[in-house]
Design an enzyme around this catalytic site. Structure first.
Site, short mmCIF file in Angstrom:
data_model
loop_
_atom_site.label_atom_id
_atom_site.label_comp_id
_atom_site.label_asym_id
_atom_site.label_seq_id
_atom_site.Cartn_x
_atom_site.Cartn_y
_atom_site.Cartn_z
N HIS A 62 0.81 -1.22 0.00
CA HIS A 62 0.00 0.00 0.00
C HIS A 62 0.84 1.27 0.00
CE1 HIS A 62 0.79 -1.13 4.17
NE2 HIS A 62 0.76 0.16 4.44
N GLY A 107 11.31 0.33 1.55
CA GLY A 107 11.99 -0.52 0.57
C GLY A 107 12.75 -1.67 1.21
N ASN A 108 12.96 -1.61 2.51
CA ASN A 108 13.74 -2.64 3.19
C ASN A 108 13.09 -4.02 3.12
OD1 ASN A 108 16.11 -1.34 4.30
ND2 ASN A 108 14.71 -0.19 5.60
N GLY A 109 11.87 -4.13 3.59
CA GLY A 109 11.19 -5.42 3.59
C GLY A 109 10.98 -5.95 2.19
N GLU A 110 10.70 -5.05 1.27
CA GLU A 110 10.47 -5.43 -0.11
C GLU A 110 11.74 -6.02 -0.73
OE1 GLU A 110 7.58 -2.93 1.58
OE2 GLU A 110 9.70 -2.45 1.33
N HIS A 157 28.02 -2.95 -10.49
CA HIS A 157 28.88 -3.80 -9.67
C HIS A 157 28.23 -5.11 -9.25
CE1 HIS A 157 31.87 -0.51 -8.14
NE2 HIS A 157 31.67 -0.45 -9.45
N ASN A 158 26.93 -5.06 -8.93
CA ASN A 158 26.27 -6.22 -8.32
C ASN A 158 25.36 -7.00 -9.26
OD1 ASN A 158 26.09 -3.83 -5.89
ND2 ASN A 158 27.33 -5.66 -5.56
#
Length: 173
Positions: free
Chosen positions: A9, A74-77, A104-105
């Site tokens: 949400h 954005g962390n949990g996602e 790089h990743n």
């Protein structure tokens, strides 16, 4: 390029904006939801599906498939997307972190916090991420290979000689 989107949400407004913007830029957008506002929805439901879409595409040979997951921070996602086998998701908060996530990743999914930045900034972070190629630099390939191997067999990368004997005993090979 195909772009899979998922959010909760807190990311719904940015996701709607990104669908319009990415379509305008001629990306093929796949929306994994949610499709209506529900303050009690759960980000793993939608973000895992977006990351799975990227993983399926890549397994089918669609190498230019990427994903965007959005929540309040954005962390949990990012954590949810990283649970999908073969996916590397990166939380970005600047143009530089968006660029490095790809360069790089070789991240295939980007996570942004819908409550952390202005809409224009978050849109730019996503655009930078989507347009940046992986460098294929040997050192970055080596590091990604170490992560992939650990995911597969749980064996830590070997310590370099310069680090042996300097840390706790359980860290010694």
């Amino acid at each position: 390029m195909r772009v899979h989107l998922g959010c909760d949400h807190a990311g719904l407004n940015l996701k709607s904006h990104l669908i319009a913007r990415l379509t305008e830029l001629e990306y093929e957008v796949v929306d994994h939801g949610p499709f209506v506002y529900d303050a009690l929805d759960d980000y793993p439901v939608f973000c895992i599906r977006a990351a799975e879409g990227v993983a399926r595409d890549r397994a089918a040979g669609i190498a230019d498939s990427l994903g965007v997951v959005i929540g309040g921070s954005g962390n949990g996602e990012q954590m949810a997307a990283n649970k999908v086998e073969g996916i590397r998701a990166a939380l970005v908060w600047s143009d530089e972190t968006a660029k490095l996530a790809r360069d790089h990743n070789n991240a295939q999914v980007v996570a942004v916090g819908g409550r952390m930045h202005a809409l224009e900034d978050m849109t730019r972070f996503v655009e930078v991420f989507l347009s940046e190629p992986f460098s294929n630099d040997e050192r970055h390939v080596r590091r990604i290979d170490q992560l992939t191997a650990y995911d597969k067999d749980g064996v830590r990368p070997a310590l370099p000689e310069s680090a042996k004997g300097l840390g706790p005993a359980e860290d010694q090979d």
